[in-house]
Design a protein around this motif. Structure first.
Motif, short mmCIF file in Angstrom:
data_model
loop_
_atom_site.label_atom_id
_atom_site.label_comp_id
_atom_site.label_asym_id
_atom_site.label_seq_id
_atom_site.Cartn_x
_atom_site.Cartn_y
_atom_site.Cartn_z
N UNK A 1 0.67 -1.31 -0.31
CA UNK A 1 0.39 0.13 0.12
C UNK A 1 0.81 1.28 -0.15
N UNK A 2 0.13 2.29 -0.55
CA UNK A 2 1.40 3.60 -0.53
C UNK A 2 0.87 4.71 0.37
N UNK A 3 1.26 5.97 0.09
CA UNK A 3 0.51 7.17 1.76
C UNK A 3 -0.90 7.53 0.92
N UNK A 4 -0.32 7.22 -0.48
CA UNK A 4 -2.22 7.70 -1.22
C UNK A 4 -3.45 7.11 -0.07
N UNK A 5 -3.07 5.82 -0.16
CA UNK A 5 -4.00 4.90 0.77
C UNK A 5 -5.14 4.51 0.82
N UNK A 6 -5.41 4.62 -0.70
CA UNK A 6 -7.01 3.91 -1.48
C UNK A 6 -6.48 2.32 -1.95
N UNK A 7 -5.35 2.34 -2.26
CA UNK A 7 -5.55 0.68 -3.53
C UNK A 7 -4.61 -0.15 -2.55
N UNK A 8 -4.88 -1.42 -2.52
CA UNK A 8 -3.83 -2.31 -2.42
C UNK A 8 -3.67 -3.34 -3.59
N UNK A 9 -1.90 -3.09 -3.65
CA UNK A 9 -1.83 -4.08 -4.20
C UNK A 9 -1.27 -5.34 -4.62
#
Length: 482
Positions: free
Chosen positions: A237-245
């Motif tokens: 996950x990234x800093x944006x926090x909208x997606x889980x890859x």
């Protein structure tokens, strides 16, 4: 006037400074300003505890179910210097080794035979043979700026894959360490047939290759890394926090992209179910989301997703959303299940971001693990069946056991217990069994306030389900979780 958010007691609650499951989620540790304790995850049981009067700890990490703990000082009055990792034998009640670094320890993970320590711009790995064989430095790797100490280990006996941030922002490095010998069972169950050597599934036959393709996971900074026990899959996950890859570690290819939401959030963690069929994610929104990883899953999708093969649509419309979720209720709305436990004061709640060395956590801060639970057969035969449930530990002192919702037939929920989120009451004994609804949450299913996704009408709301709260405990000031 919202009376539900006012405290019914002026007693100051105990804040959990750190909570961590062991590699198999069989036990967990909880650190407070008064000391730390080790608990059996389920059934909830205190294994041992240690009171501290001369300092606090920012990390208390158990090495599986052994007596060994890895301790790092932190908080307002660190028990140890923040640049040291102390290996503590709880059975002997003393330090057996310590590791000192030139900079602050940001994070650490362990598994049988290995310990990895994250510093700000590098990760150092140690080979650990126990108190008798000692610990020796194995290797180190450079990373990008890693303030939160991101690390992840595969934990199955035949997989020692380590995932760390790459040298560039949003990248992941996959490191294959030498395999560990499989642990020997001390007390094998009597009258059991030997397991077949033939793999029962594709996961059993999975072996990690010696080399793996580096993963370019996100364009912004990583906020979490999580591996399956086999090391076959990794979630980022990234800093944006909208997606889980979700990525395949052998090829470095992305196999799934899951959407937590549309608004920015800080994702605290991701946990795979050990059989790799589902994954859960939790964030500062106070919500735990559960996704299915199978083919033809029950994950929610946009109502426009069937049109994707025929007309070009924005990426958003092809997203997979969680099929189930649970919103952690505000602590001030909880009613004590035991008269011996103090109520939570609303004056102690804080919405500030959580930092490891602070003593006041955010209310939404939590850690989640998967546990197998033996439940009564739903067909009424009386036999015990096993299902996977979630254990959530909040840094404000909540212990939640959550059951996944049953399958939906014709758009109707098959109730197996009460949902949480609506206004109601709690009935139960000191054991913490919940048989009714629990006070108001941030946004319950019966709330008139709609989320951004609901307002847009982009999701199939009929498929949205809530996890079921099976059991709740609150951390008491003196007796902890009990």
């Amino acid at each position: 006037m919202n009376l539900a958010r006012h405290s019914i007691s002026s007693t100051t609650p105990v804040h959990v400074l750190d909570a961590a499951f062991d590699a198999d989620a069989k036990i967990f540790t909880a650190s407070t300003a008064q000391g730390y304790a080790v608990y059996r995850t389920y059934p909830l049981e205190l294994v041992r505890k240690r009171e501290l009067s001369n300092g606090t700890l920012s990390h208390v990490l158990p090495l599986h179910t052994t007596n060994l703990l890895f301790l790092v000082g932190g908080g307002r009055s660190p028990l140890y210097p923040p640049n040291k990792v102390v290996i503590w034998d709880d059975a002997l009640g003393k330090e057996v080794a310590e590791l000192e670094f030139k900079s602050q320890v940001r994070g650490l993970v362990c598994r049988r035979g290995w310990l990895a320590v994250a510093l700000r711009r590098r990760v150092v790995v140690f080979e650990f043979g126990g108190p008798s064989k000692g610990i020796k430095r194995y290797a180190e790797w450079e990373t990008c700026d890693n303030l939160t100490g991101l690390l992840a280990f595969a934990t199955s006996p035949k997989s020692t894959l380590l995932a760390i941030p790459g040298r560039q922002l949003g990248h992941v490095q996959l490191i294959h360490l030498p395999p560990c010998p499989e642990p020997k069972s001390r007390n094998p169950p009597p009258n059991t047939k030997p397991m077949s050597s033939k793999p029962s599934s594709s996961l059993a036959s999975f072996t990690v290759t010696k080399h793996s393709t580096p993963i370019i996971a996100h364009s912004t900074a990583l906020t979490s890394l999580s591996l399956t026990p086999s090391g076959r899959l990794i979630a980022t996950t990234s800093k944006k926090g909208t997606l889980i890859r979700i990525w395949d570690t052998t090829t470095g290819t992305r196999i799934k992209e899951l959407r937590r939401g549309t608004d920015k959030a800080e994702i605290y963690g991701v946990a795979f179910r050990p059989d790799e069929k589902e994954v859960c994610v939790w964030s500062d929104k106070g919500t735990i989301h559960v996704f299915s990883l199978g083919v033809g899953t029950a994950n929610r999708q946009s109502t426009f997703s069937p049109l994707a093969p025929f007309i070009p649509l924005p990426k958003y419309f092809g997203s997979e959303w969680s099929y189930a979720q649970y919103r952690i209720p505000v602590q001030s709305s909880h009613i004590s299940l035991s008269s011996t436990r103090p109520a939570v004061s609303s004056s102690s709640l804080s919405s500030a971001p959580v930092v490891k060395d602070t003593d006041v956590p955010a209310e939404e801060r939590c850690v989640v693990g998967w546990v197998p639970i033996a439940t009564e057969d739903m067909n009424g035969t009386g036999s015990a069946v096993s299902e996977w449930q979630l254990i959530a530990l909040t840094y404000m002192g909540g212990w939640y056991r959550l059951a996944l919702p049953t399958h939906v037939k014709e758009g109707k929920k098959e109730a197996r217990g009460s949902n949480v989120g609506g206004t109601g009451s709690v009935s139960g004994s000191a054991s913490g069994k919940v048989t009714g609804k629990l006070g108001p949450s941030r946004l319950g299913p019966g709330s008139p306030t709609k989320s951004r996704e609901q307002e847009k009408g982009k999701e199939r709301e009929s498929e949205r389900r809530e996890c079921v709260l099976e059991e709740y405990r609150r951390f008491g000031r003196w007796d902890g979780w009990g």
